[in-house]
Write an enzyme that holds these catalytic residues in place. Structure first.
Site, PDB file in Angstrom:
ATOM      1  N   TRP A  75      37.595 -55.849 -23.365  1.00 50.64           N
ATOM      2  CA  TRP A  75      36.546 -55.075 -24.027  1.00 50.64           C
ATOM      3  C   TRP A  75      35.849 -54.052 -23.127  1.00 50.64           C
ATOM      4  O   TRP A  75      35.559 -54.321 -21.956  1.00 50.64           O
ATOM      5  CB  TRP A  75      35.486 -56.042 -24.540  1.00 50.64           C
ATOM      6  CG  TRP A  75      34.208 -55.391 -24.982  1.00 50.64           C
ATOM      7  CD1 TRP A  75      33.093 -55.154 -24.218  1.00 50.64           C
ATOM      8  CD2 TRP A  75      33.915 -54.883 -26.286  1.00 50.64           C
ATOM      9  NE1 TRP A  75      32.135 -54.534 -24.983  1.00 50.64           N
ATOM     10  CE2 TRP A  75      32.612 -54.365 -26.253  1.00 50.64           C
ATOM     11  CE3 TRP A  75      34.646 -54.822 -27.483  1.00 50.64           C
ATOM     12  CZ2 TRP A  75      32.004 -53.792 -27.366  1.00 50.64           C
ATOM     13  CZ3 TRP A  75      34.030 -54.250 -28.595  1.00 50.64           C
ATOM     14  CH2 TRP A  75      32.726 -53.744 -28.522  1.00 50.64           C
ATOM     15  N   ASN A  98      32.382 -51.121 -23.608  1.00 51.63           N
ATOM     16  CA  ASN A  98      31.476 -50.251 -24.362  1.00 51.63           C
ATOM     17  C   ASN A  98      30.912 -49.158 -23.460  1.00 51.63           C
ATOM     18  O   ASN A  98      31.720 -48.442 -22.835  1.00 51.63           O
ATOM     19  CB  ASN A  98      30.457 -51.020 -25.217  1.00 51.63           C
ATOM     20  CG  ASN A  98      29.538 -52.001 -24.543  1.00 51.63           C
ATOM     21  OD1 ASN A  98      29.989 -53.057 -24.127  1.00 51.63           O
ATOM     22  ND2 ASN A  98      28.261 -51.702 -24.455  1.00 51.63           N
ATOM     23  N   ASP A  99      29.620 -48.985 -23.381  1.00 50.42           N
ATOM     24  CA  ASP A  99      29.018 -47.783 -22.764  1.00 50.42           C
ATOM     25  C   ASP A  99      29.620 -47.342 -21.423  1.00 50.42           C
ATOM     26  O   ASP A  99      29.866 -48.168 -20.548  1.00 50.42           O
ATOM     27  CB  ASP A  99      27.533 -48.021 -22.433  1.00 50.42           C
ATOM     28  CG  ASP A  99      26.743 -48.635 -23.546  1.00 50.42           C
ATOM     29  OD1 ASP A  99      27.292 -48.859 -24.628  1.00 50.42           O
ATOM     30  OD2 ASP A  99      25.553 -48.910 -23.309  1.00 50.42           O
ATOM     31  N   PHE A 149      23.856 -54.978 -17.621  1.00 54.24           N
ATOM     32  CA  PHE A 149      23.829 -54.027 -18.737  1.00 54.24           C
ATOM     33  C   PHE A 149      23.914 -52.588 -18.199  1.00 54.24           C
ATOM     34  O   PHE A 149      24.094 -52.357 -17.013  1.00 54.24           O
ATOM     35  CB  PHE A 149      22.552 -54.235 -19.561  1.00 54.24           C
ATOM     36  CG  PHE A 149      22.713 -55.248 -20.685  1.00 54.24           C
ATOM     37  CD1 PHE A 149      23.712 -56.215 -20.664  1.00 54.24           C
ATOM     38  CD2 PHE A 149      21.848 -55.221 -21.781  1.00 54.24           C
ATOM     39  CE1 PHE A 149      23.856 -57.140 -21.707  1.00 54.24           C
ATOM     40  CE2 PHE A 149      21.987 -56.131 -22.833  1.00 54.24           C
ATOM     41  CZ  PHE A 149      22.985 -57.091 -22.799  1.00 54.24           C
ATOM     42  N   SER A 150      23.730 -51.647 -19.105  1.00 57.34           N
ATOM     43  CA  SER A 150      23.954 -50.236 -18.754  1.00 57.34           C
ATOM     44  C   SER A 150      22.962 -49.697 -17.723  1.00 57.34           C
ATOM     45  O   SER A 150      21.854 -50.211 -17.561  1.00 57.34           O
ATOM     46  CB  SER A 150      23.918 -49.376 -20.015  1.00 57.34           C
ATOM     47  OG  SER A 150      25.075 -49.617 -20.766  1.00 57.34           O
ATOM     48  N   ARG A 154      15.641 -51.246 -21.081  1.00 55.58           N
ATOM     49  CA  ARG A 154      16.961 -51.177 -20.448  1.00 55.58           C
ATOM     50  C   ARG A 154      17.529 -49.771 -20.313  1.00 55.58           C
ATOM     51  O   ARG A 154      16.995 -48.810 -20.809  1.00 55.58           O
ATOM     52  CB  ARG A 154      17.943 -52.026 -21.243  1.00 55.58           C
ATOM     53  CG  ARG A 154      18.126 -51.637 -22.688  1.00 55.58           C
ATOM     54  CD  ARG A 154      19.229 -52.484 -23.320  1.00 55.58           C
ATOM     55  NE  ARG A 154      19.440 -52.193 -24.720  1.00 55.58           N
ATOM     56  CZ  ARG A 154      18.870 -52.855 -25.728  1.00 55.58           C
ATOM     57  NH1 ARG A 154      18.041 -53.851 -25.467  1.00 55.58           N
ATOM     58  NH2 ARG A 154      19.131 -52.524 -26.971  1.00 55.58           N
ATOM     59  N   GLU A 178      18.182 -46.560 -26.995  1.00 57.48           N
ATOM     60  CA  GLU A 178      19.011 -47.041 -25.882  1.00 57.48           C
ATOM     61  C   GLU A 178      19.554 -45.870 -25.072  1.00 57.48           C
ATOM     62  O   GLU A 178      19.569 -44.731 -25.530  1.00 57.48           O
ATOM     63  CB  GLU A 178      20.231 -47.816 -26.426  1.00 57.48           C
ATOM     64  CG  GLU A 178      19.904 -48.952 -27.352  1.00 57.48           C
ATOM     65  CD  GLU A 178      21.134 -49.726 -27.816  1.00 57.48           C
ATOM     66  OE1 GLU A 178      21.062 -50.962 -27.806  1.00 57.48           O
ATOM     67  OE2 GLU A 178      22.152 -49.124 -28.192  1.00 57.48           O
ATOM     68  N   TRP A 180      28.764 -49.187 -33.014  1.00 59.16           N
ATOM     69  CA  TRP A 180      28.414 -50.617 -33.096  1.00 59.16           C
ATOM     70  C   TRP A 180      28.643 -51.203 -34.488  1.00 59.16           C
ATOM     71  O   TRP A 180      28.731 -52.413 -34.647  1.00 59.16           O
ATOM     72  CB  TRP A 180      26.974 -50.865 -32.646  1.00 59.16           C
ATOM     73  CG  TRP A 180      26.844 -50.921 -31.152  1.00 59.16           C
ATOM     74  CD1 TRP A 180      26.105 -50.085 -30.359  1.00 59.16           C
ATOM     75  CD2 TRP A 180      27.464 -51.857 -30.261  1.00 59.16           C
ATOM     76  NE1 TRP A 180      26.243 -50.437 -29.036  1.00 59.16           N
ATOM     77  CE2 TRP A 180      27.070 -51.521 -28.955  1.00 59.16           C
ATOM     78  CE3 TRP A 180      28.340 -52.935 -30.448  1.00 59.16           C
ATOM     79  CZ2 TRP A 180      27.506 -52.232 -27.827  1.00 59.16           C
ATOM     80  CZ3 TRP A 180      28.767 -53.642 -29.329  1.00 59.16           C
ATOM     81  CH2 TRP A 180      28.356 -53.290 -28.043  1.00 59.16           C
TER      82      TRP A 180
HETATM   83  C1  FRU Z   1      24.233 -49.660 -25.862  1.00 61.07           C
HETATM   84  C2  FRU Z   1      23.847 -50.994 -25.291  1.00 61.07           C
HETATM   85  C3  FRU Z   1      22.855 -50.819 -24.168  1.00 61.07           C
HETATM   86  C4  FRU Z   1      23.036 -52.062 -23.359  1.00 61.07           C
HETATM   87  C5  FRU Z   1      24.519 -52.292 -23.481  1.00 61.07           C
HETATM   88  C6  FRU Z   1      24.922 -53.733 -23.477  1.00 61.07           C
HETATM   89  O1  FRU Z   1      25.482 -49.641 -26.482  1.00 61.07           O
HETATM   90  O2  FRU Z   1      23.305 -51.815 -26.316  1.00 61.07           O
HETATM   91  O3  FRU Z   1      21.534 -50.620 -24.603  1.00 61.07           O
HETATM   92  O4  FRU Z   1      22.631 -51.907 -22.030  1.00 61.07           O
HETATM   93  O5  FRU Z   1      24.931 -51.681 -24.688  1.00 61.07           O
HETATM   94  O6  FRU Z   1      26.315 -53.866 -23.392  1.00 61.07           O
END
Ligand code: FRU
Length: 481
Positions: free
Chosen positions: A19, A21-22, A78-79, A149, A201, A293
């Site tokens: 996986w 994401n960001d 996290f990010s 965050r 975010e 998402w």
């Molecule tokens: C955005 C987010 C961030 C967070 C991260 C967690 O897509 O929700 O706010 O840091 O993904 O994976």
């Protein structure tokens, strides 16, 4: 297996497995573009977040490196962002400047009502290959925010200090610091402005010249908005333009008057800019997570899940009394072009017959028309499948129709048509379209309107065609690479 991998983009970054994401910590250092990313190394859905890592010399070809940051006693990673500490403000670097990552630690605390999110540091003295977490972590906490965050840090030259923009609930906060370790609150932004149908975010804040004029710059704030069941668009990114004095962001009238989105497709989220691009280059480079998402955990890829957009160059352009953000594909992509077809002025009928023999899976298409009239291109077409990219002269809108694009049934809100008003059709129509194994990215009007959308066609769906009500209408040029 080969079959399960068939949606992996040829020129879009995706993790070799599991996986993603960001995008995180994008920074340029010693000839390399670093790309870190939210990564679950043991699963193909979101889970305990690590920072995965890849490097590139040209923003197109990426080499995946070992995981940079793993969860620890303060929680998941996290990010966040990364910077070069040129002047050793942190004291982490004895001999040479190095990299500092500023990220969110996220901890689910047993018995607590909500998780704890705080900001922490890690540094690298070997060009990002290995990282040491700072023993003083976390460096920034907040007692009352549930959501606190995604710190984005940059050096604010006029005040000779670091600035941080960080998301808190449905606003952003600005902090300043001399050394990345001690942070002072400056201001908050967001109340009563912008879109609030979701958590705020992954913010970013950077200055850009207006119309390329170095003596006239403006600040741009990006804020990504989390998915919310009331909105079919899912997660997306808004932007504001205005002024920033090192303490406070003051929005332009235009940013107060209306909500402006970075991308009118569904799949460009949590994107931010690269840090430390050399002044001689001067570009503002951006990459986003090419998903949403709403359905990110359900997309039909096998063994891996999640890809980035192509890298983009961000610019500010003034137009009809408004300063707006414009996106162009990173120019490095041009080096990968292999000419397939290049047509001068042709009627739609002629162009259609030229396209009829082509079979294309991965390509770039550049279309120019002196007058903007309704036209539609079908790409990745095959048995019962097609993705339509077009312009509707009545509504002056560019659109992507992915209702019959291939696998669409993994989420009820995936199959849909997305459109963006371009206006000023008298300027003609210019479309730059990037098609890959599981995506289309459309840049219209020199990047004033952008649509980024995932698609999951069969690998055999490689047909391409063009349609218009008036088959004698002229397409001034059509180039395919
Ligand atoms: C955005 C987010 C961030 C967070 C991260 C967690 O897509 O929700 O706010 O840091 O993904 O994976």
């Amino acid at each position: 297996t080969m079959l399960k991998q068939n949606h992996r983009g040829a020129y879009h970054f995706s993790p070799k497995e599991k996986w993603m994401n960001d995008p995180n910590g994008m920074v340029y250092f010693k000839g390399e573009y670093h790309l870190f990313y939210q990564h679950h190394p043991f699963g193909t859905t979101w889970g305990p977040m690590h920072w995965g890592h890849a490097v590139s010399k040209d923003l197109v070809s990426w080499e995946e490196l070992p995981i940079a940051l793993a969860p620890d006693e303060h929680g998941m990673i996290f990010s966040g962002s990364a910077v070069v500490d040129w002047n050793n403000t942190t004291g982490f670097f004895e001999d040479e400047p190095g990299l500092v990552a500023i990220f969110t630690h996220h901890a689910d605390v047993e018995g607590a009502e909500h998780p704890v999110q705080c900001q922490s540091l890690a540094y690298s003295t070997d060009e990002g290959r290995t990282w040491t977490k700072y023993e003083g972590n976390p460096v920034l906490r907040h007692d009352s925010f549930i959501d606190f965050r995604d710190p984005k840090v940059f050096w604010h030259e006029p005040s000779s200090q670091w600035s941080m923009i960080v998301a808190c609930g449905q606003s952003v906060s600005l902090y300043r610091s001399p050394d990345l370790k001690n942070w002072t609150f400056c201001s908050e932004f967001g109340e009563g402005i912008g879109f609030h149908g979701g958590v705020w975010e992954c913010p970013d804040l950077f200055a850009l010249p207006v119309d390329g004029a170095q003596d006239n710059s403006k600040w741009v704030m990006l804020v990504s908005i989390g998915d919310h069941p009331d909105f079919t668009e899912g997660s997306r990114t808004q932007y504001f333009t205005g002024e920033f004095d090192g303490t406070r962001f003051t929005p332009d009238e235009c940013s107060v008057a209306k909500i402006r989105w970075l991308d009118l497709g569904r799949d460009n989220y949590a994107g931010v800019s690269w840090s430390d691009i050399p002044a001689a280059d001067g570009r503002c480079l951006f990459i986003g997570w090419m998903s949403n998402w709403k359905y990110a955990n359900l997309t039909p890829t096998g063994g891996w899940r999640g890809a980035m957009t192509i890298a983009r160059e961000l610019e500010l352009r003034s137009r009809n009394g408004e300063v707006m953000l414009v996106q162009q594909p990173a120019r490095e992509l041009k080096a990968y072009r292999q000419p397939v077809l290049s047509l001068g002025p042709k009627t739609v009928e002629q162009a259609s017959s030229e396209l009829s023999g082509l079979r294309l899976e991965i390509f770039e298409m550049h279309v120019r028309m002196e007058s903007a009239q309704s036209i539609a291109f079908k790409v990745r077409a095959g048995a019962g499948q097609e993705t339509v990219i077009g312009y509707n002269g009545d509504t002056e809108a560019v659109y992507v129709d992915r209702t019959r694009s291939g696998v669409t049934d993994f989420h009820p809100e995936f199959p849909c048509i997305h459109s963006a008003v371009l206006e000023d059709g008298e300027e003609g129509l210019e479309l730059r379209i990037f098609v890959d194994r599981s995506s289309v990215e459309v840049f219209a009007g020199g990047g004033r309107v952008v649509l980024t959308d995932l698609i999951y066609p069969d690998s055999a769906s490689t047909g391409i065609s063009v349609f218009a009500d008036d088959a004698q209408m002229i397409i001034n040029s059509l180039d395919i690479y």
